[in-house]
Design a protein around this motif. Sequence first.
Motif, short mmCIF file in Angstrom:
data_model
loop_
_atom_site.label_atom_id
_atom_site.label_comp_id
_atom_site.label_asym_id
_atom_site.label_seq_id
_atom_site.Cartn_x
_atom_site.Cartn_y
_atom_site.Cartn_z
N THR A 226 1.21 -1.03 -0.54
CA THR A 226 -0.36 0.04 0.13
C THR A 226 1.26 1.52 0.29
OG1 THR A 226 -1.68 -1.11 1.35
CG2 THR A 226 -1.80 1.23 1.32
N GLY A 227 0.50 1.79 -0.44
CA GLY A 227 1.35 3.75 -1.16
C GLY A 227 1.93 3.40 -1.96
N HIS A 228 2.45 2.38 -2.77
CA HIS A 228 3.43 1.65 -3.63
C HIS A 228 3.24 1.02 -4.86
CE1 HIS A 228 6.47 4.32 -0.83
NE2 HIS A 228 5.72 3.67 0.27
N PRO A 229 2.42 1.37 -5.34
CA PRO A 229 1.59 -0.09 -6.42
C PRO A 229 2.83 0.09 -8.15
CG PRO A 229 0.25 2.12 -6.29
CD PRO A 229 1.61 2.56 -5.74
N GLY A 230 3.66 1.60 -8.17
CA GLY A 230 4.35 1.91 -9.36
C GLY A 230 5.50 0.81 -8.54
N GLN A 231 6.03 1.34 -7.28
CA GLN A 231 7.36 0.20 -7.07
C GLN A 231 7.43 -1.02 -6.83
OE1 GLN A 231 10.20 1.62 -7.05
NE2 GLN A 231 10.76 -0.70 -6.80
N THR B 211 -2.81 12.78 -9.61
CA THR B 211 -3.42 14.07 -8.86
C THR B 211 -4.33 14.07 -9.14
OG1 THR B 211 -1.47 15.39 -9.71
CG2 THR B 211 -0.83 14.47 -8.06
N SER B 212 -4.27 14.61 -10.63
CA SER B 212 -5.39 14.88 -10.80
C SER B 212 -6.64 13.79 -11.61
CB SER B 212 -4.84 15.18 -12.20
OG SER B 212 -4.66 14.17 -13.38
N ASN C 202 3.88 7.97 -7.57
CA ASN C 202 3.36 6.83 -8.50
C ASN C 202 2.82 7.25 -9.67
OD1 ASN C 202 3.28 4.49 -7.29
ND2 ASN C 202 2.50 5.88 -5.64
N SER C 203 2.93 8.97 -9.51
CA SER C 203 2.21 9.54 -11.14
C SER C 203 3.69 9.61 -12.43
CB SER C 203 2.38 10.52 -11.01
OG SER C 203 0.66 10.89 -10.13
N PRO C 204 2.92 8.93 -13.18
CA PRO C 204 4.43 8.53 -14.69
C PRO C 204 4.97 9.64 -14.69
CG PRO C 204 3.28 6.92 -14.61
CD PRO C 204 2.38 7.55 -13.36
N LEU C 205 3.96 10.63 -15.62
CA LEU C 205 3.75 12.04 -15.57
C LEU C 205 5.19 13.10 -15.51
CD1 LEU C 205 2.95 14.52 -17.37
CD2 LEU C 205 1.31 15.43 -15.45
#
Length: 200
Positions: free
Chosen positions: A78-83, A143-144, A184-187
């Motif tokens: 939790t908190g780190h889905p990308g990693q 965030t968006s 966690n936002s690739p942008l």
Amino acid sequence: ESVYWTTADGKRDIEGLLYKPENFDPNKKYPMVVYFYEKSSQYKNTYRKPAVSRSTINITYFVSNGYLVFMPDVHYVTGHPGQSAMNCIVAGVKELIKRHSWVDADNIAIQGQSWGGYQVAYMVTQTDMFKCAGSGAPVANMTSAYGGIRWGSGVVRQFQYEHTQSRIGCTPWDKGGLELYIENSPLFFADKVNTPLLIM
């Protein structure tokens, strides 16, 4: 066939599926496509018909055209889905390369759709190990997207980011929350992408 490996952080054993071309020859090298969505190991004996799809790969088509297809499970923190995706998927690919000389390490692609598409977009900001990548319907900015409205139902997406699939575990304004949404936002890491990337 089922394959097993340990996450990059050494915390758990992971399972995945490896599909091989018919007439597989262990003396040849095969390009590989990595495709994933959450967990797929439970579908080991599911028939996969050759058919067109939205922006997911057709496993039967790739295997029939000389590719390996690797479907790793992803276990989340939790908190780190990308990693979490990095820890499971990249470790699995590295383990297959290490174990099998027939995996062509210079010709490995990755593809995901929706939640898998998000993770592909994230991973290409963190690693250059893939020759190319396909990201279908990804979220690039949590965030968006947090305030977005789900198409069809009209339900706001906040619950998804706080407590369900996106697994951030908090709101953007909780202590440390904004940092997790950005992490966690690739942008915010688009300048790190060197992998040829198709976004659908």
